[in-house]
Design a protein around this motif. Structure first.
Motif, PDB file in Angstrom:
ATOM      1  N   PHE A  39      -4.838 -11.777   3.014  1.00 16.43           N
ATOM      2  CA  PHE A  39      -4.210 -10.912   2.157  1.00 16.43           C
ATOM      3  C   PHE A  39      -4.316  -9.587   2.588  1.00 16.43           C
ATOM      4  O   PHE A  39      -3.426  -8.812   2.759  1.00 16.43           O
ATOM      5  N   TRP A  40      -5.494  -9.043   3.174  1.00 19.05           N
ATOM      6  CA  TRP A  40      -5.738  -7.534   3.505  1.00 19.05           C
ATOM      7  C   TRP A  40      -4.861  -7.324   4.778  1.00 19.05           C
ATOM      8  O   TRP A  40      -4.372  -6.290   5.030  1.00 19.05           O
ATOM      9  N   GLY A  41      -4.886  -8.345   5.683  1.00 18.46           N
ATOM     10  CA  GLY A  41      -4.074  -8.314   6.950  1.00 18.46           C
ATOM     11  C   GLY A  41      -2.777  -8.142   6.731  1.00 18.46           C
ATOM     12  O   GLY A  41      -1.813  -7.479   7.406  1.00 18.46           O
ATOM     13  N   GLU A  42      -2.158  -8.989   5.734  1.00 19.97           N
ATOM     14  CA  GLU A  42      -0.788  -8.971   5.532  1.00 19.97           C
ATOM     15  C   GLU A  42      -0.400  -7.280   4.797  1.00 19.97           C
ATOM     16  O   GLU A  42       0.867  -6.924   4.998  1.00 19.97           O
ATOM     17  N   ALA A  43      -1.216  -7.019   3.884  1.00 22.68           N
ATOM     18  CA  ALA A  43      -0.999  -5.843   3.387  1.00 22.68           C
ATOM     19  C   ALA A  43      -1.022  -4.632   4.372  1.00 22.68           C
ATOM     20  O   ALA A  43      -0.180  -3.721   4.358  1.00 22.68           O
ATOM     21  N   TRP A  44      -1.940  -4.608   5.249  1.00 20.32           N
ATOM     22  CA  TRP A  44      -2.102  -3.837   6.514  1.00 20.32           C
ATOM     23  C   TRP A  44      -0.695  -3.847   7.242  1.00 20.32           C
ATOM     24  O   TRP A  44      -0.172  -2.717   7.869  1.00 20.32           O
ATOM     25  N   GLN A  45      -0.123  -5.055   7.709  1.00 20.48           N
ATOM     26  CA  GLN A  45       1.179  -5.042   8.534  1.00 20.48           C
ATOM     27  C   GLN A  45       2.071  -4.458   7.462  1.00 20.48           C
ATOM     28  O   GLN A  45       3.056  -3.800   8.148  1.00 20.48           O
ATOM     29  N   GLY A  46       2.252  -4.544   6.252  1.00 15.76           N
ATOM     30  CA  GLY A  46       3.351  -3.999   5.441  1.00 15.76           C
ATOM     31  C   GLY A  46       3.245  -2.332   5.363  1.00 15.76           C
ATOM     32  O   GLY A  46       4.175  -1.639   5.537  1.00 15.76           O
ATOM     33  N   LEU A  47       1.878  -2.037   5.279  1.00 13.55           N
ATOM     34  CA  LEU A  47       1.639  -0.568   5.393  1.00 13.55           C
ATOM     35  C   LEU A  47       2.212   0.378   6.764  1.00 13.55           C
ATOM     36  O   LEU A  47       2.791   1.223   6.662  1.00 13.55           O
ATOM     37  N   ARG A  48       1.964  -0.482   7.869  1.00 14.77           N
ATOM     38  CA  ARG A  48       2.156   0.131   9.029  1.00 14.77           C
ATOM     39  C   ARG A  48       3.777   0.412   9.298  1.00 14.77           C
ATOM     40  O   ARG A  48       4.002   1.253   9.820  1.00 14.77           O
ATOM     41  N   ARG A  49       4.581  -0.564   8.551  1.00 15.15           N
ATOM     42  CA  ARG A  49       6.110  -0.273   8.670  1.00 15.15           C
ATOM     43  C   ARG A  49       6.470   0.379   7.655  1.00 15.15           C
ATOM     44  O   ARG A  49       7.897   0.599   7.417  1.00 15.15           O
ATOM     45  N   ASN A  50       5.629   0.935   6.651  1.00 18.66           N
ATOM     46  CA  ASN A  50       6.254   1.844   5.433  1.00 18.66           C
ATOM     47  C   ASN A  50       6.165   3.190   5.878  1.00 18.66           C
ATOM     48  O   ASN A  50       5.343   3.793   5.925  1.00 18.66           O
ATOM     49  N   PRO A  51       7.421   3.890   6.006  1.00 21.39           N
ATOM     50  CA  PRO A  51       7.564   5.422   6.143  1.00 21.39           C
ATOM     51  C   PRO A  51       6.892   6.125   4.886  1.00 21.39           C
ATOM     52  O   PRO A  51       6.064   7.188   5.283  1.00 21.39           O
TER      53      PRO A  51
END
Length: 319
Positions: A39-51
């Protein structure tokens, strides 16, 4: 039994080519996926691509540097005021000019971040410590404990934050940052308690919790090891958003004259001082007001980005 195999019917015969008749040049390779990120890994991947997340983090880092290392941005003393410099315009050495008392506006804007950030961060930590703890206990154990905590939170929730803060600050003899932190957290913890309670109730019925209970894990250990880590997403989001609210509330109290004492450099107090000169065409309040607006906006943007990343329904919609 006979070893003879039945003869194939006409049209159902099978022919197999000899092994050396087919050249095998390449072998299909199966791509082996890496370990699941969780869960937290997926969240971090999404945050890294969010301007939105990247911009908000950059602004927050800048504000934190202003708050904890103001000497990196100015060598002027914000409390050193010379009346002869009253309302002098900006210059190369004093970028924002001087206020009515002859204080350097740029230095006061830089140092004003400290009171606002300390108040916001301190109130948020106390806010989430009280609210998340009580909400998690109420949601996990239920029963009379849930009823007692829920009734207390409803009473506190019914009290307007600004009205309560003004009354308590007026009754206090010494107004300090710590008193403001306690007041802000003491009258807002039901907000995060309700979020934590709902998240824990949803998580405690999961299969992994039932498996832990079946293995003999104690209820408190199950709460700390399994339920709480999977319930922190909504709590983190609401805490981030409320951090900006705390900063605005502290500035509002200082603006009204019931917040921090005059000896503390605060954006709210400087806005109140600059308001008196606004009709004369002076834009003194523009600088602390802009700093306050950018700081609050950065935390709200961070909360929105975290909400998108930590909400599974939002991730499915984006996919």
């Amino acid at each position: 039994m006979s070893d003879e195999r039945p003869q194939a019917r006409p049209g159902q015969q099978r022919w197999v080519a000899p092994a050396d008749a087919v050249e095998v040049d390449t072998v299909d390779r199966v791509r082996v996926a890496g370990a699941p990120r969780g869960f937290w890994g997926e969240a971090w991947q999404g945050l890294r691509r969010n301007p939105l997340f990247l911009v908000s983090v950059a602004l927050i880092v800048l504000v934190l540097l202003l708050a904890f290392f103001p000497g990196l941005f100015t060598d002027q003393d914000p409390r050193y005021c010379v009346v002869d410099n009253s309302l002098l315009p900006p210059s190369s050495q004093h970028w924002f000019g001087f206020d009515l008392q002859g204080c350097d506006i740029y230095a006061r804007t830089v140092y004003g971040a400290r009171a606002s950030v300390l108040t916001g961060v301190g109130a948020s930590l106390l806010f989430v410590s009280i609210g998340a703890t009580l909400g998690a206990l109420a949601g996990f154990y239920g029963g009379p404990l849930d009823s007692i905590i829920s009734r207390i939170s409803e009473i506190v929730y019914a009290i307007p934050l600004m009205l309560a803060a003004i009354v308590v600050m007026q009754l206090s003899e010494s107004r300090t940052i710590w008193l403001v932190i306690v007041i802000l957290a003491g009258f807002t913890w039901p907000q995060v308690a309700r979020i934590a309670r709902g998240a824990v109730i949803s998580a405690k019925n999961s299969e992994y919790v039932l498996a832990a209970r079946a293995l003999g894990v104690s209820r408190m250990r199950t709460l700390l090891r399994h339920v709480l880590p999977n319930s922190l997403g909504p709590v983190i989001v609401v805490t981030t958003i409320w951090l900006g609210v705390f900063i605005v509330t502290e500035a509002t109290l200082s603006f009204l004259g019931v917040g921090l004492p005059p000896t503390e450099v605060s954006w709210g107090a400087d806005i109140a001082t600059g308001q008196q000169q606004l009709r004369g065409g002076s834009l003194i309040l523009f600088y602390p007001a802009t700093a306050l607006a950018v700081t609050v906006l950065s935390f709200i943007m961070l909360g929105d980005a975290l909400s998108d990343a930590l909400d599974p329904k939002s991730r499915r919609r984006r996919a």
